[in-house]
Design an enzyme around this catalytic site. Sequence first.
Site, PDB file in Angstrom:
ATOM      1  NE  ARG A  43      -4.150  -1.903   0.549  1.00  0.00           N
ATOM      2  CZ  ARG A  43      -5.313  -1.867   1.300  1.00  0.00           C
ATOM      3  NH1 ARG A  43      -4.881  -0.660   2.447  1.00  0.00           N
ATOM      4  NH2 ARG A  43      -5.839  -3.056   1.765  1.00  0.00           N
ATOM      5  CG  ASP A 152     -15.048   6.676   5.673  1.00  0.00           C
ATOM      6  OD1 ASP A 152     -15.493   4.708   5.262  1.00  0.00           O
ATOM      7  OD2 ASP A 152     -13.540   6.702   5.372  1.00  0.00           O
TER       8      ASP A 152
END
Length: 280
Positions: A43, A152
Amino acid sequence: MNGLMPVGESDYTDTDFQRVQRIAQAQAGIHLPATKRALVYSRVSRRVRELGHASFRTYLDFVQAPGGEGEMEKLVYALTTNVTSFFREKKHFEHLETVVVPRLAANIAAGGRGRVWSAACSTGQEPWSIAMSIMTAFPDAAAHDMRILATDINADVVARAAGGVYPDEETEGIPAARKAQFMESCGDGDYRFAGPIGRLPAFRVLNLNASWPIRGTFSAIFCRNVVIYFDEATRERLWQRLSDRLEPGGFLYVGHSERVSCATQCGLTQVAPTIYEKDD
């Protein structure tokens, strides 16, 4: 980039991984066990390459230096997963429609309001599914004080969620009748939510492990597939905070692999494998 891109995992040391572990814990409460070392490389190396750093060390130095706040957000985004779909875990939406929404409608008819929170909304499939469930069971909901808070930690996915536009293939989980009722074609293979349903959700960026500028309580909170990233102490703190935001008789929906280990202490009673009710 001029040859500055990392050439492989040789540029990624145990010290680098440990620094990412500390950042993830401090910034978002995310617990990264040793088994996630390769995932972190996969990532984060993308961000290292994109910014043209010679190594993970120099990238992390930049992130933690004054002026690196924006990239710190990008790093946290890279460490979080946004896998979702419409009407994921259908039993939750069936329960919402048959148990919660009738109560909301009755409360609104008596002069009250209705509030539901999607606490990790990702790209929006969850809150829009909630909105469709509410509008199906309470067709006039948008004309009343009925709102869905959708939050979020990732500002990029919140922006996409707020747009309410999805490729046709991503709408496969929506029953055809509901898709026809609540969405319209954009003419390019995408569909968007249109009409009164758009008045229900409000989208905001929020870190669940930071302060919550939220007033009032909710009749239902969806917090699904989030605590799997946290250690036990962080989970228990979050469960308590969520319980505190539920009205008596309100419901907490959690992910299929999650459970509230401190339910009794939090004033919650398990009424189904992944559904908890706030005690009166």
